[in-house]
Design an enzyme around this catalytic site. Structure first.
Site, PDB file in Angstrom:
ATOM      1  N   HIS A 126      32.382 114.842  33.876  1.00 56.75           N
ATOM      2  CA  HIS A 126      32.994 114.070  32.775  1.00 56.75           C
ATOM      3  C   HIS A 126      34.512 114.251  32.694  1.00 56.75           C
ATOM      4  CE1 HIS A 126      29.165 112.788  31.280  1.00 56.75           C
ATOM      5  NE2 HIS A 126      28.763 113.999  30.971  1.00 56.75           N
ATOM      6  N   ASP A 163      22.850 113.355  37.772  1.00 59.32           N
ATOM      7  CA  ASP A 163      22.841 113.836  36.386  1.00 59.32           C
ATOM      8  C   ASP A 163      22.450 112.673  35.465  1.00 59.32           C
ATOM      9  OD1 ASP A 163      24.319 116.300  34.698  1.00 59.32           O
ATOM     10  OD2 ASP A 163      24.366 114.375  33.654  1.00 59.32           O
ATOM     11  N   HIS A 165      23.623 111.837  32.723  1.00 62.78           N
ATOM     12  CA  HIS A 165      24.797 111.210  32.113  1.00 62.78           C
ATOM     13  C   HIS A 165      25.671 110.582  33.203  1.00 62.78           C
ATOM     14  CE1 HIS A 165      23.601 114.512  29.340  1.00 62.78           C
ATOM     15  NE2 HIS A 165      23.780 113.566  28.440  1.00 62.78           N
ATOM     16  N   ASP A 247      19.408 117.180  34.132  1.00 63.77           N
ATOM     17  CA  ASP A 247      19.043 116.806  32.765  1.00 63.77           C
ATOM     18  C   ASP A 247      18.302 115.472  32.676  1.00 63.77           C
ATOM     19  OD1 ASP A 247      21.423 115.678  33.591  1.00 63.77           O
ATOM     20  OD2 ASP A 247      22.595 116.362  31.862  1.00 63.77           O
TER      21      ASP A 247
HETATM   22 ZN   LIG Z   1      24.401 115.532  32.047  1.00 66.65          ZN
END
Ligand SMILES: [Zn+2]
Length: 310
Positions: A126, A163, A165, A247
């Site tokens: 991120h 991931d 996200h 995740d």
């Molecule tokens: Zn994540």
């Protein structure tokens, strides 16, 4: 040739506030899982600190100075945003996390390792060129990709990010570069809100395959088989980096995908198969998310087991 496991105790020194999902115990669980007898053949090494020069390939000087210059007293937190904070040990952890990836790349390019897993935190995907966010301080895989180009003269570098996200930071840093390819499966809608399939990069070098909440193994594998893997093959990477977040596991408390550890093993084998054809099997993977401790340990083990099969 062997698989490497690169980590550093300093990555346990990045402390987050009580109740924060991105916690020290995550890395402890991963390292415990990888201490089982089946993993004894891993070549283990300590991560060096990333150089300032390496950080500056992916980040602005203002961002690097903000993280490296932060003075946080022991037991205190410095908040960057509502999710992202620094403790006394965060600077060292972030330097070692990025240094793990650059050192792993060096060892793989030198032929000392076939591939490697970097068991590090804080995570990285991120972190954008100019800012930390989403638990991430420096973008470890982007720093690695730019290191591979600058130091080893490799031309085309790919990052595959499974991931749950979207890796907005990696996309941000890669966006204008036709020779940097970023492909991601992620849940949408979900934090950070980026990663629509229409976001393609300046030259089609970004590939986003968003999955709806509740999607499981079949949809994940279909996205890989129909979109991500063919595009990765067509890009003909000279090195592949993996943003290995776990995740998307069905047990994870932060999202609603329904994968299990076998899916992470499968994806890893598929990525390694393309690496074997295009770049002598050169793959370096770095830990991103994964917030259910039991699922995280099993998933990281499945991922590393697949790397070792190559
Ligand atoms: Zn994540």
């Amino acid at each position: 040739m062997a698989t490497g496991l690169i980590s550093h105790a300093a990555c346990l020194g990045h402390v987050t506030p009580a109740g924060h999902p991105e916690r020290v115990a995550r890395l402890e669980v991963v390292l415990r899982a990888l201490s089982q007898p089946e993993f004894h053949s891993l070549i283990r090494s300590e991560a060096p600190r990333a150089s300032r020069e390496a950080l500056l390939r992916a980040h602005s000087a203002a961002h690097v100075d903000a993280i490296l210059g932060a003075e946080i007293a022991e037991g205190r937190f410095g908040y960057i945003d509502g999710d992202t904070s620094m403790s006394f040990g965060s600077r060292e952890a972030a330097l070692r996390a990025s240094g793990a990836v650059t050192a792993a790349i060096d060892a793989v390019v030198a032929g000392e390792l076939r591939n490697a897993f970097c068991a590090v935190r804080p995570p990285g995907h991120h972190a954008e060129r100019d800012r930390a966010m989403g638990f991430c301080l420096f973008n470890t895989v982007a720093i690695g990709a730019l290191h591979a180009k600058a130091v080893h003269g490799l031309d085309r570098i790919a990052v595959i990010d499974f991931d749950v996200h979207h890796g907005n930071g990696t996309q941000d840093i890669f966006f204008p570069h036709p020779d940097l390819f970023y492909a991601s499966t992620h849940q949408s809608p979900l934090y950070p809100g980026t990663g629509d399939a229409s976001e393609r990069g300046a030259s089609g070098n970004i590939l986003n395959a968003p999955l709806p909440p509740g999607a499981g193994s079949e949809q994940f594998r279909t996205a890989f088989e129909r979109a991500i893997l063919p595009a990765l093959s067509a890009f003909a990477p000279e090195f592949i980096l993996v943003s290995a977040g776990f995740d998307a596991h069905r047990a994870d408390p932060l999202a609603e995908l329904r994968l299990d550890e076998a899916d992470f093993g499968w994806a890893t084998r598929e990525i390694c198969a393309i690496a074997a054809l295009t770049c002598s099997g050169r793959v370096v993977s770095a830990l991103e998310g994964g917030y259910d401790l039991d699922a995280l340990g099993r998933s990281a083990a499945a991922h590393v087991r697949a790397l070792m099969e190559e």
